[in-house]
Design a protein around this motif. Sequence first.
Motif, short mmCIF file in Angstrom:
data_model
loop_
_atom_site.label_atom_id
_atom_site.label_comp_id
_atom_site.label_asym_id
_atom_site.label_seq_id
_atom_site.Cartn_x
_atom_site.Cartn_y
_atom_site.Cartn_z
N ARG A 21 -83.89 3.71 -14.76
CA ARG A 21 -82.75 4.60 -14.60
C ARG A 21 -81.45 3.82 -14.71
NH1 ARG A 21 -84.75 7.23 -10.51
NH2 ARG A 21 -86.61 5.89 -10.47
N ILE A 37 -77.14 15.23 -15.53
CA ILE A 37 -77.64 14.03 -14.86
C ILE A 37 -78.08 14.43 -13.45
CG2 ILE A 37 -76.20 12.45 -16.21
CD1 ILE A 37 -74.30 12.33 -13.82
N ALA A 54 -79.39 8.81 -13.65
CA ALA A 54 -80.28 9.52 -14.57
C ALA A 54 -81.42 8.60 -14.96
CB ALA A 54 -79.53 10.00 -15.81
N LEU A 80 -84.09 7.10 -17.65
CA LEU A 80 -84.02 6.79 -19.08
C LEU A 80 -85.20 7.41 -19.81
CD1 LEU A 80 -83.04 3.03 -18.76
CD2 LEU A 80 -81.53 4.96 -19.21
N ASP A 81 -84.91 8.06 -20.91
CA ASP A 81 -85.94 8.70 -21.73
C ASP A 81 -86.36 7.73 -22.82
OD1 ASP A 81 -87.66 10.40 -22.95
OD2 ASP A 81 -86.13 11.80 -23.68
N MET A 137 -80.10 4.20 -23.80
CA MET A 137 -78.89 4.85 -23.29
C MET A 137 -77.98 5.31 -24.43
SD MET A 137 -77.56 2.96 -19.85
CE MET A 137 -76.19 4.11 -19.80
N SER A 147 -79.47 8.37 -25.99
CA SER A 147 -79.36 9.54 -25.11
C SER A 147 -77.93 10.05 -25.05
CB SER A 147 -79.85 9.18 -23.71
OG SER A 147 -81.21 8.80 -23.73
N PHE A 161 -80.87 12.71 -20.97
CA PHE A 161 -81.59 11.91 -19.99
C PHE A 161 -82.64 12.75 -19.29
CE2 PHE A 161 -77.47 9.91 -20.55
CZ PHE A 161 -77.81 8.56 -20.66
N THR A 216 -83.76 14.10 -15.90
CA THR A 216 -83.11 14.34 -14.62
C THR A 216 -84.14 14.72 -13.56
OG1 THR A 216 -82.71 16.66 -15.20
CG2 THR A 216 -80.96 15.08 -15.69
#
Length: 789
Positions: free
Chosen positions: A268, A313, A319, A321-322, A400, A403, A409, A411
């Motif tokens: 995150r 977020i 948030a 991280l994807d 980041m 995104s 992101f 959440t």
Amino acid sequence: MKPFLHVYALRLRHSWKFILLAAVLATAGAALCQKYDLLRMSDAELGAYDQGLTFFTRGHPRSKDVVIVGIDDKTLQGIRDNETYVRNYGVYPYSRNLWARVFEHLVDEGARAIVFDGVMDERGTDESNDLALAQVLEERGIPLTLGFSINAGQPALPQVEPVNRLAHAPPPPAPGVRPAAGSEGGEDFTEFAETEGPPPLTPEEVARALAFPVHHPGLTLPSLEQKPGDTGARLMRHPVPPLPALVRATPGFGLVVQEEDEDGRLRRTRFAYSDGANTYATLSLAAVADLLGAERVELMPGKLKLGSRELPINPDGSAELDFGGSWKDRFEALSVYAVLEDWARRQEHQRQGTPYVPVIPADTFRGKVVLVGGLSVGTSDVKSTPFQSDAPGLVKHAVMLESLLSGGFITQAPFWASLLLTFCVALFSVALITLVRVPMLELAWPLLLFFGFFLVTGLFLEHGRVHLLNAMPVYAGELAALSAVAFNHVFANRERERLRLAFNRFLDKTLVDQLVEQQKVPSLEGETREITAFFSDIRGFSSFSERFKDDPKALAALLNRYLTRVSSVLMRHGACLDKYIGDAVVCLFGAPLNMPDHAVLACHAALAVRDEVEALRAELKKEGLPDVYTRIGLNSAEMFVGNFGSEHLLDYTAIGDGMNLAARLEGANKAYDTTIMIGPRTYAMAREHIEARELDRVRVAGKEEVVTVYELLARAGALPAAKRATVERYQRALALYREARFEEAARVLKEALAADPDEGPSRALLARCERYALNPPALPFDGVVSLEK
């Protein structure tokens, strides 16, 4: 309502308070574990999140916005093996003029922006190389966002009013830099004449360059205070100023800070931090804010706004991280060495006019954000992510950037939503186990709960990019299920004892065990089911008991002896003793224990009772005691069975017309001089297993309905040949009787009695035929006989 639904409704009525209480307590316990990290809840949550992330969210399409240019093993080895490169740039960490060439070439190739995952806060051995980088940044207007670090021993910067410089006019060129053309090693490198250098930076100038305008209403930005575990002391960390020339020449700066979770994994980001005086945006956030022309970052609970772009977020300003899978699959990665080679070939082409064969395909960088940093383990920038334990640290910035530019992101769901879900899971778990009461489910549910909730939270991650807390609901569900299992076992043990006490006197011990193991308590309210009722009575009991009017104790002893013998036989055949009415025995087959073959069992039991009574009669005759000749009636029908009575006395019995008919059939034996009479449903259900004959069609006392009755003679295949011949004659005579051919029927019956003088049914039917032969009945003749009590 269907029977099984009725059972569940009754169970719910009796246990709803426990179900609700268990769900509330399980939810509260799991919430406390979540809040205070009891039972290593945080580790379980992070582990579940990582599993869901890696299983459900991999496979994102390759980024169209971000390209990585990294110092990989090829770069380290390639530069080391090239004497010219070593002479000009040294070995890792390379001199700053290398980055001047790389940045310049990336811009020439159409890069939209450059983000450098690193810091440049130490002077190089040759200051002219540092100045060369600054000059390139200024002259080419390179859109670079450079990282800066923090340190606890660094002096605090003064508080300033931060301004995003890239959103405004570019800064003036750094004074004191005088380029001089020249060449070295066949390549075009800019050299710098020795000068007095730029004037020193003031702290205010550094603060204005590094601080970023972050508007954060309703949020407290995370502090740059050092974690207590790092050194044991809590110290505020402050930004380390980059090189003075770069402070003035670089358009944007972003904070490079470790954001690992407690287990060391990157999951995150918090976007922006504060040292108590100024606010600082993280590297990727600062870069995208510059790209979008945002004058400030707006960070609010649940919302991040950069210019016109708004992203959801977490409420606390963070948030997840994807990552979207392995970084190698998500992002195109090229070597710094390849970029350097591409630049060198272009320079050679410009000097000599030779054909230019690019190392990197055209348009690789055009319109892209290029992230530059370390990829090799040798750069000491290795981090752990949910997808990989040894990923390069710049992966976080790449994710980041992607995104912030075109994605979003992950959440976390609001805590109240996770808490509500936790309660629902706990409530469903305890209700399911308590109401269904299947041992296999008690064993399988914890596993099903884990995988089922893993699937649910995974689908939320995959399709909604929402992180539902996983461990807390699963903990609550497991705890609730465990309490339900305990309740079931306590309840089951209590019910077992209650059943044993209630039915031990009425059922054989093995049948009581079966009833207990059925885990279905006979309903107090009662239930309708098909059973077979058994009635037996001693012929002439009134005169029988008169012989003992002066010795009632002897009468009681004889009666107890008779009832014990008869009851033992019945219970061995699966009967449930209902009651004794004086000398009469009433029992049920098929309740409370479910018996699909209740009619067959009842018939076999009646034959066994007849044989047992015959043996007892012989014993009593030898002892000079009265006869106990017994008549039996059986009838099968749907009856209402259950506990009936009052608060003071309950009796498990059956009620209904079927029960009354069984009693009437027992009494009807007297009219035919038979021992066992059965009803039509009993005959239909047991005919393949017994020998029986149709006696008559009768209208029993108190009923208008005509019933075909049968005499039970023996088990299937056990009827003697002589008796079978008698039965056949009776059946022929009965058919003639129903045709009103009374004389012919009488002749057949006389033949039967000649062969078997004790044949009661033939004698009874003969008397009726002779009476009707003299006084014919009214026509049409139906052959139905009305029996008195």
